[in-house]
Design an enzyme around this catalytic site. Structure first.
Site, PDB file in Angstrom:
ATOM      1  N   LYS A   1      10.257  -1.420 -13.810  1.00  0.00           N
ATOM      2  CA  LYS A   1      10.133  -0.952 -14.948  1.00  0.00           C
ATOM      3  C   LYS A   1      10.997   0.291 -15.244  1.00  0.00           C
ATOM      4  CE  LYS A   1       5.998   0.764 -13.808  1.00  0.00           C
ATOM      5  NZ  LYS A   1       5.737   0.357 -12.437  1.00  0.00           N
TER       6      LYS A   1
ATOM      7  N   ARG B   1      -1.814   4.952 -16.527  1.00  0.00           N
ATOM      8  CA  ARG B   1      -2.207   4.300 -15.186  1.00  0.00           C
ATOM      9  C   ARG B   1      -3.594   4.123 -14.936  1.00  0.00           C
ATOM     10  NH1 ARG B   1       2.915   5.449 -12.481  1.00  0.00           N
ATOM     11  NH2 ARG B   1       3.412   4.413 -10.372  1.00  0.00           N
TER      12      ARG B   1
ATOM     13  N   ARG C   1      14.823  -0.600  -1.754  1.00  0.00           N
ATOM     14  CA  ARG C   1      15.131   0.490  -2.542  1.00  0.00           C
ATOM     15  C   ARG C   1      15.082   1.913  -1.941  1.00  0.00           C
ATOM     16  NH1 ARG C   1      10.949   1.160  -7.839  1.00  0.00           N
ATOM     17  NH2 ARG C   1       9.620   2.367  -6.715  1.00  0.00           N
TER      18      ARG C   1
ATOM     19  N   ARG D   1      12.944   8.293  -1.807  1.00  0.00           N
ATOM     20  CA  ARG D   1      11.582   8.560  -1.993  1.00  0.00           C
ATOM     21  C   ARG D   1      10.890   8.397  -0.689  1.00  0.00           C
ATOM     22  NH1 ARG D   1       9.644   5.860  -7.632  1.00  0.00           N
ATOM     23  NH2 ARG D   1       7.938   6.129  -6.578  1.00  0.00           N
TER      24      ARG D   1
ATOM     25  N   ARG E   1      -0.385   1.833  -2.706  1.00  0.00           N
ATOM     26  CA  ARG E   1      -0.096   1.956  -4.189  1.00  0.00           C
ATOM     27  C   ARG E   1      -0.341   0.574  -4.798  1.00  0.00           C
ATOM     28  NH1 ARG E   1       5.986   3.629  -3.401  1.00  0.00           N
ATOM     29  NH2 ARG E   1       6.161   3.583  -5.529  1.00  0.00           N
TER      30      ARG E   1
END
Ligand code: AMP
Length: 198
Positions: free
Chosen positions: A14, A89, A128, A134, A146
Site C-alpha cells: 500500500k 481499518r 523489509r 520497525r 497483524r
C-alpha cells in the site's frame, strides 16, 4: 475531489503504491501508520498511547485514530483529494470517514484492495524489517497477529464499500510497475474522465 482508499493486508504494498499514485494523480497521501510513527518519534502523548498497541500488532482504538485522521484531512482544505493508506481499518472508521467527507461535500469514490497471500506477506515484511527499522516488522509472531487482526477487524471494510459499489480487488503479486499499471487502469476506467488529473 477524488478520494481513494488503498486497501489490503500489512505488507501488501500500500505505501509503495500510494506514493506512486499521489505523484500521478496529484492527491494528498494520508497514512495513519506514518502519522502514528511521527507522533511516536515526537514523543507526544498520542504517540505513547499508540505505541503500546502498535508494538503488539493490535489496532489503535478508533477514537484516537479517527481524531488524528480528522485533523489531517481538515488541515488540507486545498487538497484535490486523498489517498487513504491503512485507513479505515474498522467499519466504525469507515462510517466516520464517510461522515467526515460528507461534511466536506465529498465522498469515498473507490476502494482498491491489493490481494496478497499470507506466506508472501510474512516473507515481504521480514525482508523489509531491515530497512524499515520497525519493531512490529521484525517479529514473526507480531506479523502473524497483524494478519489475523486484518482478517477479523479490517476485511469487513471491503464488504462495507462493496455494498456501496466501490470495492475492487487487484492482484498484488508482480513487479511494482505491473501492480501500479493495474491500479491506474482501474482508476482511469472507473472514475469519470476529467475528474482526476494524471
Ligand atoms: P501500517 O503502517 O499501516 O502498517 O500501521 C502500523 C500500525 O499502526 C498498525 O499495525 C496499527 O497498530 C496502527 N494503525 C495504523 N493505522 C491504523 C488504523 N487506521 N486503525 C488502527 N490502528 C492503526
Amino acid at each position: 475531489m477524488i478520494n481513494i482508499i488503498l486497501f489490503g493486508p500489512p505488507g501488501s504494498g500500500k505505501g509503495t503504491q500510494a506514493a506512486l499514485l499521489v505523484e500521478r494523480y496529484g492527491l494528498e497521501h494520508v497514512s495513519t501508520g506514518d502519522l502514528f510513527r511521527k507522533e511516536i518519534g515526537n514523543g507526544s502523548f498520542l504517540g505513547k498511547q499508540a505505541q503500546q498497541y502498535i508494538s503488539r500488532g493490535e489496532l489503535v482504538p478508533d477514537e484516537v485514530t479517527i481524531g488524528m485522521l480528522r485533523q489531517k484531512v481538515e488541515t488540507h482544505p486545498e487538497a484535490e483529494g486523498f489517498i487513504f493508506d491503512g485507513f479505515p481499518r474498522t467499519v466504525a472508521q469507515a462510517e466516520a470517514l464517510d461522515r467526515l467527507l460528507a461534511e466536506e461535500g465529498t465522498a469515498v469514490h473507490l476502494l482498491l484492495s491489493l490481494e496478497v497471500d499470507d506466506e508472501e506477506i510474512v516473507k515481504r515484511i521480514k525482508g523489509r524489517a531491515v530497512v524499515s527499522g520497525r519493531p512490529d516488522d521484525a517479529d514473526e509472531g507480531v506479523i502473524r497477529h497483524r494478519i489475523a487482526v486484518y482478517k477479523k477487524e479490517t476485511a469487513p471494510v471491503f464488504e462495507y464499500y462493496e455494498q456501496r459499489g466501490k470495492s475492487h480487488r487487484v492482484n498484488g503479486i508482480g513487479s511494482i510497475e505491473e501492480i501500479f499499471r493495474r491500479l491506474c487502469a482501474l482508476i482511469d476506467h472507473t472514475l469519470p474522465t476529467g475528474s482526476v488529473s494524471p
